[in-house]
Design a protein around this motif. Structure first.
Motif, PDB file in Angstrom:
ATOM      1  N   TYR A  32      15.587  15.037   4.794  1.00 22.67           N
ATOM      2  CA  TYR A  32      16.014  15.598   3.516  1.00 22.67           C
ATOM      3  C   TYR A  32      17.452  16.053   3.660  1.00 22.67           C
ATOM      4  CZ  TYR A  32      16.306  18.966  -0.345  1.00 22.67           C
ATOM      5  OH  TYR A  32      16.694  19.668  -1.458  1.00 22.67           O
ATOM      6  N   PHE A  33      18.290  15.635   2.680  1.00 20.48           N
ATOM      7  CA  PHE A  33      19.731  15.870   2.814  1.00 20.48           C
ATOM      8  C   PHE A  33      20.269  16.473   1.515  1.00 20.48           C
ATOM      9  CE2 PHE A  33      19.717  13.611   6.744  1.00 20.48           C
ATOM     10  CZ  PHE A  33      18.691  12.699   6.596  1.00 20.48           C
ATOM     11  N   ILE A  47      23.499  21.025  -5.567  1.00 18.67           N
ATOM     12  CA  ILE A  47      24.016  20.164  -6.635  1.00 18.67           C
ATOM     13  C   ILE A  47      23.333  18.813  -6.681  1.00 18.67           C
ATOM     14  CG2 ILE A  47      26.261  21.293  -6.828  1.00 18.67           C
ATOM     15  CD1 ILE A  47      27.419  19.029  -5.087  1.00 18.67           C
ATOM     16  N   ILE A  48      22.876  18.345  -5.550  1.00 14.67           N
ATOM     17  CA  ILE A  48      22.153  17.089  -5.498  1.00 14.67           C
ATOM     18  C   ILE A  48      21.507  16.979  -4.123  1.00 14.67           C
ATOM     19  CG2 ILE A  48      24.024  15.629  -4.617  1.00 14.67           C
ATOM     20  CD1 ILE A  48      23.085  13.472  -6.683  1.00 14.67           C
ATOM     21  N   ASP A  49      20.441  16.223  -4.019  1.00 14.49           N
ATOM     22  CA  ASP A  49      19.792  16.027  -2.732  1.00 14.49           C
ATOM     23  C   ASP A  49      19.233  14.615  -2.666  1.00 14.49           C
ATOM     24  OD1 ASP A  49      16.911  18.111  -3.631  1.00 14.49           O
ATOM     25  OD2 ASP A  49      17.592  16.177  -4.419  1.00 14.49           O
ATOM     26  N   ILE A  50      18.936  14.185  -1.464  1.00 19.83           N
ATOM     27  CA  ILE A  50      18.367  12.852  -1.297  1.00 19.83           C
ATOM     28  C   ILE A  50      17.369  12.902  -0.154  1.00 19.83           C
ATOM     29  CG2 ILE A  50      20.215  12.040   0.257  1.00 19.83           C
ATOM     30  CD1 ILE A  50      19.990   9.303  -1.237  1.00 19.83           C
ATOM     31  N   THR A  65      24.787   8.907  -1.242  1.00 22.31           N
ATOM     32  CA  THR A  65      24.264   7.719  -0.578  1.00 22.31           C
ATOM     33  C   THR A  65      23.796   8.104   0.814  1.00 22.31           C
ATOM     34  OG1 THR A  65      26.461   7.124   0.255  1.00 22.31           O
ATOM     35  CG2 THR A  65      25.796   6.164  -1.849  1.00 22.31           C
ATOM     36  N   LEU A  66      22.813   7.385   1.300  1.00 21.80           N
ATOM     37  CA  LEU A  66      22.255   7.652   2.621  1.00 21.80           C
ATOM     38  C   LEU A  66      22.069   6.353   3.380  1.00 21.80           C
ATOM     39  CD1 LEU A  66      20.791   9.459   4.757  1.00 21.80           C
ATOM     40  CD2 LEU A  66      18.686   9.080   3.438  1.00 21.80           C
ATOM     41  N   ASN A  67      22.573   6.321   4.587  1.00 18.75           N
ATOM     42  CA  ASN A  67      22.358   5.190   5.486  1.00 18.75           C
ATOM     43  C   ASN A  67      21.595   5.732   6.692  1.00 18.75           C
ATOM     44  OD1 ASN A  67      22.582   3.267   7.569  1.00 18.75           O
ATOM     45  ND2 ASN A  67      24.487   2.452   6.728  1.00 18.75           N
ATOM     46  N   LYS A  68      20.284   5.546   6.689  1.00 16.78           N
ATOM     47  CA  LYS A  68      19.454   6.098   7.753  1.00 16.78           C
ATOM     48  C   LYS A  68      19.742   5.476   9.105  1.00 16.78           C
ATOM     49  CE  LYS A  68      15.219   7.034   7.694  1.00 16.78           C
ATOM     50  NZ  LYS A  68      13.749   6.908   7.584  1.00 16.78           N
ATOM     51  N   ALA A  92      21.224  18.946   6.515  1.00 18.46           N
ATOM     52  CA  ALA A  92      20.094  18.101   6.870  1.00 18.46           C
ATOM     53  C   ALA A  92      18.919  18.988   7.230  1.00 18.46           C
ATOM     54  CB  ALA A  92      20.461  17.197   8.048  1.00 18.46           C
ATOM     55  N   ARG A  93      17.743  18.524   6.835  1.00 19.72           N
ATOM     56  CA  ARG A  93      16.530  19.283   7.140  1.00 19.72           C
ATOM     57  C   ARG A  93      15.547  18.422   7.913  1.00 19.72           C
ATOM     58  NH1 ARG A  93      12.815  21.165   2.333  1.00 19.72           N
ATOM     59  NH2 ARG A  93      12.062  19.038   2.573  1.00 19.72           N
TER      60      ARG A  93
END
Lengths: 112, 114
Positions: A32-33, A47-50, A65-68, A92-93
């Motif tokens: 979780y980011f 403000i926003i999360d992904i 955007t997320l690149n795992k 980051a969680r």
């Protein structure tokens, strides 16, 4: 433990232009980011999360955007406005202990 | 979102005294509470994690005997800075977490030690 790196530390953009802030994380168990905006003397404001099962998320002028694979995530703010000036933190969680670890922050200045 | 308060919002104390900071949720039961501190122009650094009725877990480098955490109920956690010194001057913020991954920050407490 988790380590979050954030760049740049300061960013100045012309009003109306876009701003991009980039972060990397170290622990592959992070899922979780969130991104926070903090004004002087105030609490961080989400403000926003992904989440890790999504590659991109957009909310009006803000996108993440997320690149795992690369453990990279980025914040994009389009059509910047003076009120966007603030300090932004990525984080980051790790789900197993619910700790949220913050990046060092980016001070964003929107120039008139 | 939940209503989270911290008391006091700011405090000035003399070196050597102890200061208690309360983090209280008015309408949300937090399974876990986290305490952060933030020095001027720096990031939020996690100090400790606490669950109701359990001893707090401290991050590396944080002295548990100096920063006493009591998580008395699902709606109240306290952080006591014992024998405060000028280097403890900081912005202290609590974060509450619920069973469904909700999270809420307190408004913060600014501590100034003279």
């Amino acid at each position: 433990g988790e380590n979050v790196e954030q760049h740049p530390s300061t960013l100045s953009v012309q009003e109306g232009d876009s701003a991009v802030i980039k972060c990397t994380y170290s622990d592959s168990a992070s899922n979780y980011f969130p991104w926070y905006k903090q004004e002087l003397g105030k609490r961080p404001q989400l403000i926003i999360d992904i989440r890790s099962n999504v590659g991109e998320k957009k909310d009006q002028r803000i996108a993440v955007t997320l690149n795992k694979t690369a453990k990279h995530f980025s914040l994009h703010i389009t059509e910047t406005q003076p009120e966007d000036s603030a300090v932004y933190f990525c984080a980051a969680r790790i789900n197993r202990d619910d700790k949220i670890i913050f990046g060092k922050g980016t001070r964003l200045h929107i120039l008139p | 979102g939940a209503v989270v308060s911290q008391h006091p919002s700011w405090v000035i104390c003399k070196s050597g005294t102890s200061v208690k900071i309360e983090c209280r949720s008015l309408d949300f039961q937090a399974t876990t509470m986290f305490w952060y501190r933030q020095f001027p122009k720096q990031s939020l650094m996690l100090m400790a994690t606490s669950n109701e009725g359990s001893k707090a877990t401290y991050e590396q480098g944080v002295e548990k005997d100096k920063f006493l955490i009591n998580h008395a109920s699902l709606t109240l956690s306290t952080l006591t800075v014992t024998s405060a010194h000028p280097e403890d001057s900081s912005f202290y913020i609590c974060r509450l977490a619920g069973v469904d991954n909700e999270q809420f920050f307190g408004p913060g407490t600014r501590l100034t030690v003279l």
